[in-house]
Design an enzyme around this catalytic site. Structure first.
Site, PDB file in Angstrom:
ATOM      1  N   ASN A  10       0.879  -1.173   0.000  1.00 41.74           N
ATOM      2  CA  ASN A  10       0.000   0.000   0.000  1.00 41.74           C
ATOM      3  C   ASN A  10       0.917   1.224   0.000  1.00 41.74           C
ATOM      4  O   ASN A  10       1.487   1.564   1.024  1.00 41.74           O
ATOM      5  CB  ASN A  10      -0.886  -0.041   1.256  1.00 41.74           C
ATOM      6  CG  ASN A  10      -1.720   1.212   1.426  1.00 41.74           C
ATOM      7  OD1 ASN A  10      -1.852   2.015   0.497  1.00 41.74           O
ATOM      8  ND2 ASN A  10      -2.289   1.379   2.615  1.00 41.74           N
ATOM      9  N   TRP A  11       1.051   1.813  -1.175  1.00 43.68           N
ATOM     10  CA  TRP A  11       2.000   2.929  -1.298  1.00 43.68           C
ATOM     11  C   TRP A  11       1.499   4.202  -0.623  1.00 43.68           C
ATOM     12  O   TRP A  11       2.262   5.143  -0.423  1.00 43.68           O
ATOM     13  CB  TRP A  11       2.277   3.224  -2.782  1.00 43.68           C
ATOM     14  CG  TRP A  11       3.068   2.159  -3.502  1.00 43.68           C
ATOM     15  CD1 TRP A  11       3.481   0.947  -2.990  1.00 43.68           C
ATOM     16  CD2 TRP A  11       3.518   2.207  -4.861  1.00 43.68           C
ATOM     17  NE1 TRP A  11       4.160   0.253  -3.962  1.00 43.68           N
ATOM     18  CE2 TRP A  11       4.208   1.001  -5.115  1.00 43.68           C
ATOM     19  CE3 TRP A  11       3.415   3.148  -5.884  1.00 43.68           C
ATOM     20  CZ2 TRP A  11       4.789   0.723  -6.356  1.00 43.68           C
ATOM     21  CZ3 TRP A  11       3.991   2.863  -7.113  1.00 43.68           C
ATOM     22  CH2 TRP A  11       4.669   1.661  -7.342  1.00 43.68           C
ATOM     23  N   LYS A  12       0.210   4.275  -0.356  1.00 42.73           N
ATOM     24  CA  LYS A  12      -0.401   5.488   0.218  1.00 42.73           C
ATOM     25  C   LYS A  12      -0.112   6.697  -0.677  1.00 42.73           C
ATOM     26  O   LYS A  12      -0.025   6.527  -1.896  1.00 42.73           O
ATOM     27  CB  LYS A  12       0.083   5.700   1.657  1.00 42.73           C
ATOM     28  CG  LYS A  12      -0.084   4.430   2.505  1.00 42.73           C
ATOM     29  CD  LYS A  12       0.078   4.654   3.981  1.00 42.73           C
ATOM     30  CE  LYS A  12      -0.118   3.332   4.720  1.00 42.73           C
ATOM     31  NZ  LYS A  12      -0.070   3.466   6.172  1.00 42.73           N
ATOM     32  N   HIS A  95      -9.446   1.334   4.751  1.00 43.06           N
ATOM     33  CA  HIS A  95      -8.200   1.617   5.465  1.00 43.06           C
ATOM     34  C   HIS A  95      -8.462   2.619   6.595  1.00 43.06           C
ATOM     35  O   HIS A  95      -9.256   3.550   6.434  1.00 43.06           O
ATOM     36  CB  HIS A  95      -7.141   2.161   4.505  1.00 43.06           C
ATOM     37  CG  HIS A  95      -5.777   2.150   5.121  1.00 43.06           C
ATOM     38  ND1 HIS A  95      -5.374   3.117   6.000  1.00 43.06           N
ATOM     39  CD2 HIS A  95      -4.768   1.262   5.030  1.00 43.06           C
ATOM     40  CE1 HIS A  95      -4.150   2.822   6.425  1.00 43.06           C
ATOM     41  NE2 HIS A  95      -3.763   1.701   5.850  1.00 43.06           N
ATOM     42  N   GLU A  97      -6.858   5.060   7.641  1.00 44.70           N
ATOM     43  CA  GLU A  97      -6.608   6.469   7.297  1.00 44.70           C
ATOM     44  C   GLU A  97      -7.806   7.062   6.562  1.00 44.70           C
ATOM     45  O   GLU A  97      -8.164   8.224   6.767  1.00 44.70           O
ATOM     46  CB  GLU A  97      -5.317   6.578   6.465  1.00 44.70           C
ATOM     47  CG  GLU A  97      -4.088   6.328   7.335  1.00 44.70           C
ATOM     48  CD  GLU A  97      -2.902   5.709   6.611  1.00 44.70           C
ATOM     49  OE1 GLU A  97      -2.841   5.745   5.372  1.00 44.70           O
ATOM     50  OE2 GLU A  97      -2.019   5.159   7.320  1.00 44.70           O
ATOM     51  N   GLU A 167      -5.575  -4.641  10.483  1.00 47.89           N
ATOM     52  CA  GLU A 167      -4.550  -3.625  10.698  1.00 47.89           C
ATOM     53  C   GLU A 167      -4.866  -2.853  11.978  1.00 47.89           C
ATOM     54  O   GLU A 167      -5.646  -1.887  11.943  1.00 47.89           O
ATOM     55  CB  GLU A 167      -4.501  -2.652   9.518  1.00 47.89           C
ATOM     56  CG  GLU A 167      -4.173  -3.318   8.194  1.00 47.89           C
ATOM     57  CD  GLU A 167      -3.567  -2.333   7.211  1.00 47.89           C
ATOM     58  OE1 GLU A 167      -2.461  -2.600   6.728  1.00 47.89           O
ATOM     59  OE2 GLU A 167      -4.183  -1.286   6.954  1.00 47.89           O
ATOM     60  N   GLY A 173       2.395   2.351  10.809  1.00 47.66           N
ATOM     61  CA  GLY A 173       3.387   3.407  10.675  1.00 47.66           C
ATOM     62  C   GLY A 173       4.071   3.795  11.974  1.00 47.66           C
ATOM     63  O   GLY A 173       4.771   4.802  12.042  1.00 47.66           O
ATOM     64  N   SER A 213       3.162  -1.963  10.542  1.00 45.15           N
ATOM     65  CA  SER A 213       4.598  -2.110  10.809  1.00 45.15           C
ATOM     66  C   SER A 213       5.106  -3.523  10.550  1.00 45.15           C
ATOM     67  O   SER A 213       6.007  -3.999  11.223  1.00 45.15           O
ATOM     68  CB  SER A 213       4.928  -1.652  12.238  1.00 45.15           C
ATOM     69  OG  SER A 213       4.614  -0.278  12.403  1.00 45.15           O
ATOM     70  N   GLY A 234       2.811  -1.133   4.293  1.00 42.88           N
ATOM     71  CA  GLY A 234       2.883   0.284   3.952  1.00 42.88           C
ATOM     72  C   GLY A 234       4.324   0.707   3.702  1.00 42.88           C
ATOM     73  O   GLY A 234       4.869   0.535   2.613  1.00 42.88           O
ATOM     74  N   GLY A 235       4.961   1.257   4.721  1.00 40.95           N
ATOM     75  CA  GLY A 235       6.308   1.816   4.583  1.00 40.95           C
ATOM     76  C   GLY A 235       7.307   0.908   3.881  1.00 40.95           C
ATOM     77  O   GLY A 235       8.047   1.341   2.979  1.00 40.95           O
TER      78      GLY A 235
HETATM   79  P1  PGA Z   1       2.770   0.369   7.673  1.00 38.51           P
HETATM   80  O1  PGA Z   1       1.325   0.599   7.018  1.00 38.51           O
HETATM   81  O2  PGA Z   1       3.276  -0.937   7.127  1.00 38.51           O
HETATM   82  O3  PGA Z   1       3.571   1.530   7.209  1.00 38.51           O
HETATM   83  O4  PGA Z   1       2.562   0.324   9.145  1.00 38.51           O
HETATM   84  C1  PGA Z   1       0.458  -0.470   6.800  1.00 38.51           C
HETATM   85  C2  PGA Z   1      -0.834   0.018   6.195  1.00 38.51           C
HETATM   86  O5  PGA Z   1      -1.306   1.098   6.592  1.00 38.51           O
HETATM   87  O6  PGA Z   1      -1.416  -0.637   5.321  1.00 38.51           O
END
Ligand code: PGA
Length: 250
Positions: A10-12, A95, A97, A167, A173, A213, A234-235
């Site tokens: 997930n590049w966001k 998600h 966010e 999640e 994050g 994470s 994500g990251g």
């Molecule tokens: P993260 O994000 O791996 O950076 O914690 C995961 C996500 O939000 O899908």
């Protein structure tokens, strides 16, 4: 049908078009024969170009969102039909966010899920509790309500196109990964909810990803748990070597 193992990125809101094309090109070059399904979720603007680029690659493509309306006068929105027309096969929905910053409630997400499925997209549906809810021991009721609010009305046939991603919001994050035991407990609980709703066989076949994470260092331990079928990353999905190491851990 055996349950699909998957690593999804997930590049966001990261990467210009050029940077995204460079990352996708490198992944295509390096990931030729993965032992699990591999999906990358990119911003809308990357989709058409990256779909073309991934045509002869096993890597599949996801959007990170779609509109809750079918079409028309909704300036700035991107419909599920438009996502599908790029060549993307998946849509990440729910998600935390999107829920927190863009106020996507159960009803909005229900509409998005229905539109994504109606347009032939598969859905990676995210659920998870915030820190206060975990501290109060309410995580099970939170995820249950999220499922009941947006996806448990689906038919058994529609359910086949749903992948779940647990999640915990406190882990996203933050570097605070859920322990394998915490994640496994929740995944087993989620699978029991799916069994109650759609039957034991459907629950057995449902792919449930862990996200928050998850990285190249902790992935193997998480993926070793019986109910953790892979990760939503994500990251660590923004760096080819890290994402590839997570794929290798699956
Ligand atoms: P993260 O994000 O791996 O950076 O914690 C995961 C996500 O939000 O899908």
């Amino acid at each position: 049908m055996a349950r699909i193992k998957m690593v999804a990125g997930n590049w966001k809101m990261n990467k210009t078009l050029q940077e995204g094309v460079a990352l996708a090109t490198q992944l295509k070059e390096d990931v030729k024969n993965p032992s699990c399904a591999v999906v990358i979720g990119t911003p809308f603007i990357h989709l058409a170009t990256v779909a073309e680029l991934l045509k002869d690659s096993p890597i599949r493509l996801a959007a990170e969102n779609c509109a809750d309306k079918e079409k028309g006068a909704f300036t700035g929105e991107v419909s599920a039909e438009m996502v599908k027309s790029t060549g993307a096969e998946y849509c990440i929905l729910g998600h935390s966010e999107r829920r927190a910053y863009y106020h996507e409630d159960y009803e909005i997400l229900k509409n998005k899920v229905e539109l994504a499925l109606a347009n032939g997209l598969k859905v990676i549906f995210c659920i998870g509790e915030v820190k206060e809810e975990r501290e109060a021991g309410k995580q099970n009721e939170v995820v249950k309500a999220q499922l009941e609010g947006s996806v448990f009305h689906l038919s058994a046939e529609q359910w086949k196109n749903i992948t779940l991603a647990y999640e915990p919001v406190w882990a996203i994050g933050t570097g605070l990964t859920a322990t394998p035991a915490q994640a496994q407990d929740m995944h087993a609980y989620l699978r029991s909810l799916v069994a109650d709703k759609f039957g034991a066989a459907a629950a057995e076949d449902t792919t449930i990803l862990y996200g928050g994470s998850c990285n190249e260092k902790n992935a193997a331990e998480l993926f070793a748990c019986p109910d953790i079928d892979g990760g939503l990353i994500g990251g660590a999905a923004l760096v080819a070597e890290k994402f590839e190491a997570i794929i290798a851990a699956r």
